[in-house]
Design a protein around this motif. Structure first.
Motif, PDB file in Angstrom:
ATOM      1  N   SER A  70       0.942  -1.315  -0.153  1.00  0.00           N
ATOM      2  CA  SER A  70       0.005  -0.058  -0.028  1.00  0.00           C
ATOM      3  C   SER A  70       0.724   1.336  -0.024  1.00  0.00           C
ATOM      4  N   THR A  71       0.319   2.426  -0.750  1.00  0.00           N
ATOM      5  CA  THR A  71       1.016   3.577  -0.689  1.00  0.00           C
ATOM      6  C   THR A  71      -0.221   4.608  -0.300  1.00  0.00           C
ATOM      7  N   MET A  72       0.230   5.663   0.320  1.00  0.00           N
ATOM      8  CA  MET A  72      -0.482   6.868   0.566  1.00  0.00           C
ATOM      9  C   MET A  72       0.266   8.186   0.497  1.00  0.00           C
ATOM     10  N   GLY A  73      -0.107   8.826  -0.498  1.00  0.00           N
ATOM     11  CA  GLY A  73       0.892  10.167  -0.730  1.00  0.00           C
ATOM     12  C   GLY A  73       2.273   9.779  -0.540  1.00  0.00           C
ATOM     13  N   GLY A  74       2.731  10.753  -0.141  1.00  0.00           N
ATOM     14  CA  GLY A  74       4.238  10.591   0.233  1.00  0.00           C
ATOM     15  C   GLY A  74       4.451  10.604   1.795  1.00  0.00           C
ATOM     16  N   THR A  75       3.245  10.264   2.444  1.00  0.00           N
ATOM     17  CA  THR A  75       3.434   9.763   3.791  1.00  0.00           C
ATOM     18  C   THR A  75       3.755   8.387   4.281  1.00  0.00           C
ATOM     19  N   VAL A  76       3.130   7.445   3.592  1.00  0.00           N
ATOM     20  CA  VAL A  76       3.368   5.887   3.948  1.00  0.00           C
ATOM     21  C   VAL A  76       3.605   4.921   2.779  1.00  0.00           C
ATOM     22  N   SER A  77       4.512   4.100   2.574  1.00  0.00           N
ATOM     23  CA  SER A  77       4.599   3.062   1.614  1.00  0.00           C
ATOM     24  C   SER A  77       4.779   1.865   2.422  1.00  0.00           C
ATOM     25  N   MET A  78       3.968   0.829   2.137  1.00  0.00           N
ATOM     26  CA  MET A  78       4.372  -0.336   3.155  1.00  0.00           C
ATOM     27  C   MET A  78       4.065  -1.729   2.518  1.00  0.00           C
ATOM     28  N   LYS A  79       4.118  -2.687   2.955  1.00  0.00           N
ATOM     29  CA  LYS A  79       3.788  -4.125   2.634  1.00  0.00           C
ATOM     30  C   LYS A  79       2.988  -4.894   4.060  1.00  0.00           C
ATOM     31  N   GLN A  80       2.354  -5.838   3.981  1.00  0.00           N
ATOM     32  CA  GLN A  80       1.666  -6.425   5.108  1.00  0.00           C
ATOM     33  C   GLN A  80       1.256  -7.874   4.673  1.00  0.00           C
ATOM     34  N   GLU A 255      -7.390   9.142  -5.586  1.00  0.00           N
ATOM     35  CA  GLU A 255      -6.829  10.394  -4.818  1.00  0.00           C
ATOM     36  C   GLU A 255      -7.521  10.506  -3.595  1.00  0.00           C
ATOM     37  N   SER A 256      -6.809  10.833  -2.578  1.00  0.00           N
ATOM     38  CA  SER A 256      -7.380  10.981  -1.266  1.00  0.00           C
ATOM     39  C   SER A 256      -6.741  12.383  -0.696  1.00  0.00           C
ATOM     40  N   GLY A 257      -7.135  12.592   0.591  1.00  0.00           N
ATOM     41  CA  GLY A 257      -6.911  14.027   1.130  1.00  0.00           C
ATOM     42  C   GLY A 257      -5.385  13.947   1.540  1.00  0.00           C
ATOM     43  N   ILE A 258      -4.530  13.035   1.626  1.00  0.00           N
ATOM     44  CA  ILE A 258      -3.123  13.098   1.745  1.00  0.00           C
ATOM     45  C   ILE A 258      -2.453  12.764   0.356  1.00  0.00           C
ATOM     46  N   GLY A 259      -3.108  12.574  -0.796  1.00  0.00           N
ATOM     47  CA  GLY A 259      -2.181  12.285  -1.969  1.00  0.00           C
ATOM     48  C   GLY A 259      -3.094  11.028  -2.659  1.00  0.00           C
ATOM     49  N   ALA A 260      -2.383  10.568  -3.711  1.00  0.00           N
ATOM     50  CA  ALA A 260      -2.621   9.532  -4.524  1.00  0.00           C
ATOM     51  C   ALA A 260      -2.380   8.386  -3.312  1.00  0.00           C
ATOM     52  N   PHE A 261      -3.466   7.128  -3.681  1.00  0.00           N
ATOM     53  CA  PHE A 261      -3.191   5.884  -2.698  1.00  0.00           C
ATOM     54  C   PHE A 261      -3.427   4.973  -3.711  1.00  0.00           C
ATOM     55  N   ASP A 262      -2.629   3.774  -3.586  1.00  0.00           N
ATOM     56  CA  ASP A 262      -2.503   2.604  -4.238  1.00  0.00           C
ATOM     57  C   ASP A 262      -2.511   1.348  -3.449  1.00  0.00           C
ATOM     58  N   SER A 263      -3.280   0.306  -3.458  1.00  0.00           N
ATOM     59  CA  SER A 263      -3.090  -1.068  -2.784  1.00  0.00           C
ATOM     60  C   SER A 263      -3.339  -1.868  -3.599  1.00  0.00           C
ATOM     61  N   THR A 264      -2.637  -3.095  -3.193  1.00  0.00           N
ATOM     62  CA  THR A 264      -2.736  -4.453  -3.884  1.00  0.00           C
ATOM     63  C   THR A 264      -2.666  -5.564  -2.687  1.00  0.00           C
ATOM     64  N   VAL A 265      -3.812  -6.263  -2.839  1.00  0.00           N
ATOM     65  CA  VAL A 265      -3.936  -7.355  -1.596  1.00  0.00           C
ATOM     66  C   VAL A 265      -4.201  -8.800  -2.461  1.00  0.00           C
ATOM     67  N   PHE A 266      -3.464  -9.768  -2.110  1.00  0.00           N
ATOM     68  CA  PHE A 266      -3.758 -11.096  -2.367  1.00  0.00           C
ATOM     69  C   PHE A 266      -4.250 -11.891  -1.067  1.00  0.00           C
ATOM     70  N   TYR A 267      -5.386 -12.582  -1.596  1.00  0.00           N
ATOM     71  CA  TYR A 267      -5.988 -13.461  -0.503  1.00  0.00           C
ATOM     72  C   TYR A 267      -5.650 -14.968  -0.704  1.00  0.00           C
ATOM     73  N   SER A 268      -5.774 -15.942   0.294  1.00  0.00           N
ATOM     74  CA  SER A 268      -5.535 -17.270   0.090  1.00  0.00           C
ATOM     75  C   SER A 268      -6.010 -18.085   1.251  1.00  0.00           C
ATOM     76  N   ASP A 269      -6.099 -19.252   1.425  1.00  0.00           N
ATOM     77  CA  ASP A 269      -6.294 -19.865   2.734  1.00  0.00           C
ATOM     78  C   ASP A 269      -7.553 -19.499   3.568  1.00  0.00           C
TER      79      ASP A 269
END
Length: 300
Positions: A70-80, A255-269
């Motif tokens: 996931s990314t949220m503007g320039g504030t957060v870029s992460m994986k989970q 687009e959100s209040g803190i910039g562009a957002f982009d998330s990709t999630v895979f589901y299994s099990d």
């Protein structure tokens, strides 16, 4: 490094991770429940019936393993990565790794390695912030964050976020598609070796109407409120569904209040066990207590 800087990194990470799991598990949903209006021509004809079945099957699966970014503007870029359950509110155990943005830099400055272990329960969330943070709060590694506190601190926006977290499930991504008047079937694609059907749609918040949406009036109103509060004007959702009508992959962009957002999630099990326990009380500090230590808010 001043202890207040370390604490700021920790409290910010709590909120960022809280928002991330919303995006990862379900995204901007339309409220609880799986019922929608009957399929209509304006809502996307036969595709709507198929998506309604996907929402029902995914919603009743009650747990899954997830892996995402996931990314949220320039504030957060992460994986989970980890497991989540939604039989009675959101629960689960995730490892959240901050890979970029101002939040990752703040954690590094605070002495952390960029990773946070997270535990989600029905009414609260816990984050293991590591040894550097623990040294600033009496040796306690874990922060407890009660969802009720979101409403107290955030006003109307906090109320929306609290309910969004409590109702966050993979089926919420399906509801976002049902809200879009232009939902379409893209075709067949393989996802990590699984044969899937891909659906796509774009939500224009200003143009959302009950006539074009497959959600009922209550669900549509809740959906619009969540998007508007987050400052989202447009949102594109794609889902990939297997032969059992279960989500395999979901992407959300906009687009959100803190910039562009982009998330990709895979589901299994689907149906996997999700054992979650509260951290030891002796090793836990409440978020509000940490907040009071912030400069200008309480003693530091």
């Amino acid at each position: 490094m001043r202890t207040s800087t370390v604490r700021r990194a920790g409290t910010g990470a709590v909120v960022a991770a809280l928002m991330t799991v919303v995006a990862a598990c379900g995204g901007q949903g339309g409220g609880s429940g799986t019922e929608t209006k009957p399929a209509t021509k304006a809502a996307g004809a036969s595709h709507v019936a198929a998506l309604q079945q996907v929402g029902k099957k995914t919603g009743t699966a009650q747990s899954a393993r997830i892996e995402g970014t996931s990314t949220m503007g320039g504030t957060v870029s992460m994986k989970q990565t980890g497991t989540i359950g939604w039989a009675d509110g959101l629960s689960g155990s995730l490892t959240v790794t901050y890979t970029g943005g101002t939040m990752a830099e703040a954690l590094r400055q605070g002495g952390g390695d960029g990773s946070v272990r997270a535990r989600y329960l029905k009414d609260e969330y816990y984050a293991d912030m590591g040894e550097a943070f623990a040294k600033t709060v009496g040796g306690k590694r874990w922060i407890r964050y009660a969802y009720e506190d979101v409403a107290k601190l955030g006003g109307a926006a906090g109320d929306v976020l609290r309910e969004q977290v409590r109702n966050s499930t993979p089926e919420q991504g399906v509801k976002a598609l049902l809200a879009a008047g232009d939902v379409r079937k893209v075709g067949q694609e393989d996802v990590r070796g699984v044969s899937t059907t891909r659906y796509s749609g774009t939500v224009d918040v200003a143009g959302l109407t009950a006539r074009d949406s497959a959600l009922d009036d209550r669900q549509l109103a809740a959906f619009k409120e969540q998007l508007t509060t987050a400052g989202i004007t447009t949102q594109t959702v794609d889902i990939w569904v297997d032969k059992d009508d279960l989500l395999v992959k979901k992407t959300e962009r906009g687009e959100s209040g803190i910039g562009a957002f982009d998330s990709t999630v895979f589901y299994s099990d689907y149906g996997t066990e999700v054992p979650v326990e509260k951290p030891p009380a002796a090793d836990t500090v409440d978020f509000l207590d940490v907040l009071k230590r912030q400069p200008g808010i309480g003693p530091s």
